[in-house]
Write an enzyme that holds these catalytic residues in place. Structure first.
Site, PDB file in Angstrom:
ATOM      1  N   HIS A   1      -9.650   1.081   4.554  1.00 55.54           N
ATOM      2  CA  HIS A   1      -8.376   1.219   5.268  1.00 55.54           C
ATOM      3  C   HIS A   1      -8.571   2.063   6.520  1.00 55.54           C
ATOM      4  CE1 HIS A   1      -4.255   2.249   6.234  1.00 55.54           C
ATOM      5  NE2 HIS A   1      -3.933   1.166   5.585  1.00 55.54           N
TER       6      HIS A   1
ATOM      7  N   GLU B   1      -6.881   4.312   7.766  1.00 53.33           N
ATOM      8  CA  GLU B   1      -6.633   5.753   7.591  1.00 53.33           C
ATOM      9  C   GLU B   1      -7.858   6.443   6.997  1.00 53.33           C
ATOM     10  OE1 GLU B   1      -2.936   5.250   5.504  1.00 53.33           O
ATOM     11  OE2 GLU B   1      -2.041   4.533   7.373  1.00 53.33           O
TER      12      GLU B   1
ATOM     13  N   SER C   1       3.125  -2.706  10.173  1.00 53.93           N
ATOM     14  CA  SER C   1       4.567  -2.780  10.412  1.00 53.93           C
ATOM     15  C   SER C   1       5.174  -4.118  10.007  1.00 53.93           C
ATOM     16  CB  SER C   1       4.897  -2.442  11.878  1.00 53.93           C
ATOM     17  OG  SER C   1       4.490  -1.110  12.169  1.00 53.93           O
TER      18      SER C   1
ATOM     19  N   GLY D   1       2.197   1.756  10.918  1.00 48.18           N
ATOM     20  CA  GLY D   1       3.128   2.880  10.872  1.00 48.18           C
ATOM     21  C   GLY D   1       3.788   3.179  12.202  1.00 48.18           C
TER      22      GLY D   1
ATOM     23  N   GLU E   1      -5.662  -5.534   9.898  1.00 48.78           N
ATOM     24  CA  GLU E   1      -4.651  -4.523  10.200  1.00 48.78           C
ATOM     25  C   GLU E   1      -4.967  -3.871  11.548  1.00 48.78           C
ATOM     26  OE1 GLU E   1      -2.466  -3.037   6.510  1.00 48.78           O
ATOM     27  OE2 GLU E   1      -4.232  -1.795   6.683  1.00 48.78           O
TER      28      GLU E   1
ATOM     29  N   ASN F   1       0.870  -1.177   0.000  1.00 48.20           N
ATOM     30  CA  ASN F   1       0.000   0.000   0.000  1.00 48.20           C
ATOM     31  C   ASN F   1       0.903   1.222   0.000  1.00 48.20           C
ATOM     32  OD1 ASN F   1      -1.794   2.022   0.399  1.00 48.20           O
ATOM     33  ND2 ASN F   1      -2.592   1.300   2.359  1.00 48.20           N
ATOM     34  N   TRP F   2       0.982   1.850  -1.149  1.00 44.36           N
ATOM     35  CA  TRP F   2       1.920   2.971  -1.278  1.00 44.36           C
ATOM     36  C   TRP F   2       1.325   4.272  -0.764  1.00 44.36           C
ATOM     37  CZ3 TRP F   2       4.597   1.508  -6.636  1.00 44.36           C
ATOM     38  CH2 TRP F   2       5.372   0.365  -6.408  1.00 44.36           C
ATOM     39  N   LYS F   3       0.096   4.231  -0.296  1.00 46.06           N
ATOM     40  CA  LYS F   3      -0.545   5.376   0.354  1.00 46.06           C
ATOM     41  C   LYS F   3      -0.353   6.648  -0.482  1.00 46.06           C
ATOM     42  CE  LYS F   3      -0.256   2.905   4.699  1.00 46.06           C
ATOM     43  NZ  LYS F   3      -0.160   2.909   6.151  1.00 46.06           N
TER      44      LYS F   3
HETATM   45  P1  13P Z   1       2.792  -0.012   7.686  1.00 39.58           P
HETATM   46  O1  13P Z   1       3.325  -1.281   7.043  1.00 39.58           O
HETATM   47  O2  13P Z   1       3.562   1.211   7.298  1.00 39.58           O
HETATM   48  O3  13P Z   1       2.616  -0.187   9.150  1.00 39.58           O
HETATM   49  O4  13P Z   1       1.327   0.216   7.063  1.00 39.58           O
HETATM   50  C1  13P Z   1       0.455  -0.843   7.043  1.00 39.58           C
HETATM   51  C2  13P Z   1      -0.732  -0.443   6.264  1.00 39.58           C
HETATM   52  O5  13P Z   1      -1.476   0.447   6.643  1.00 39.58           O
HETATM   53  C3  13P Z   1      -0.959  -1.134   4.996  1.00 39.58           C
HETATM   54  O6  13P Z   1      -2.212  -0.815   4.496  1.00 39.58           O
END
Ligand code: 13P
Length: 254
Positions: free
Chosen positions: A98, A100, A216, A176, A170, A13-15
């Site tokens: 997600h 976020e 993570s 993160g 997740e 997930n490159w966000k």
């Molecule tokens: P991280 O791997 O940076 O913790 O993020 C996980 C995530 O939100 C994948 O969608």
């Protein structure tokens, strides 16, 4: 549970990172590093990067995902992108729900359900994200939270459509933060979700469902997480933005 019924899916997930040119560059770096992998590989990129990502990934084993989708097909929804629009571009996957989106953009279980429905209607495969926040884990209600999120999101999803749903567990406290769920914690919740699928659908559908862990996950901890009996892949944020690290994770999945 029979893990051989499921091919692992490793998704980055490159966000909100990278321009179209940078996205194409990262895919070009990644391609030779993961060309012999047996797992399915997906990268979820910002909407604006999708055409460049599709072009860069052509002929490779990397599939492209969008990071969200609206539930209406068209109309007065400024700033939104619909499922038929993604389908028309040739995008096969979309991430829905997600944390976020839930935390920062007011996404609720009900809007997640609508987005899942719209994506499936358009023929897309959904990566459905669920997970508890730290306060919920501390209260001992993780199972109830993830079951409720999943059951609502899947309301109206037929058994044959479940093949186009990947569930990503997740835990929000692990995203993160550098704090990963232990392999046992992650597996326990993935097994709870598989049990829920068995109850809603059938044991066979549950045995075939791909359930990922995210939060993570990195090149150092991936092998142990992916070896768990109910973890069928990963949804990786930070570590997926470095081609070498992401390749280590992909190759750890087999
Ligand atoms: P991280 O791997 O940076 O913790 O993020 C996980 C995530 O939100 C994948 O969608």
């Amino acid at each position: 549970m029979n893990k051989t019924l499921r091919a692992p899916v490793i998704a980055g997930n490159w966000k909100m990172n990278n321009t179209p040119a940078q996205t194409a560059g990262l895919i070009a770096q990644l391609k030779p590093l993961i060309s012999s992998a047996d797992s399915k590989i997906v990268v979820a990129v910002p909407f604006i990067d999708i055409p460049a990502a599709l072009e860069a990934a052509k002929g490779s084993n990397i599939a492209i995902a969008a990071q969200n989708v609206h539930w209406e097909e068209r109309g007065a929804f400024t700033g939104e992108v619909s499922a038929p629009m993604l389908k028309a571009l040739g995008v096969p996957y979309v991430v829905v729900g997600h944390s976020e989106r839930r935390q920062y953009f007011g996404e609720t279980d009900v809007t997640v359900q609508k987005r899942v429905r719209a994506a499936l209607n358009a023929g897309l495969t959904v990566i459905l994200c669920v997970g508890e926040v730290l306060a919920e884990r501390k209260l001992g209600i993780t199972a109830e939270i993830v079951r409720a999120q999943t059951e609502i999101a899947l309301a109206g999803v037929a058994a044959e459509e479940l093949r186009r749903v990947i569930i990503a567990y997740e835990p929000v406290w692990a995203i993160g933060t550098g704090e990963t769920a232990t392999p046992e914690q992650a597996n326990e919740v993935c097994a709870i979700l598989r049990g829920l699928l068995a109850r809603i659908y059938s044991k066979d559908a549950a045995d075939r469902a791909v359930i990922q862990y995210g939060g993570s996950m990195n090149d150092a901890n991936a092998a142990e997480l992916l070896a768990q009996p109910d973890i069928d892949g990963g949804l990786i944020g930070g570590a997926s933005l470095a081609a070498e690290k992401f390749a280590v994770i992909v190759n750890a999945a087999g």
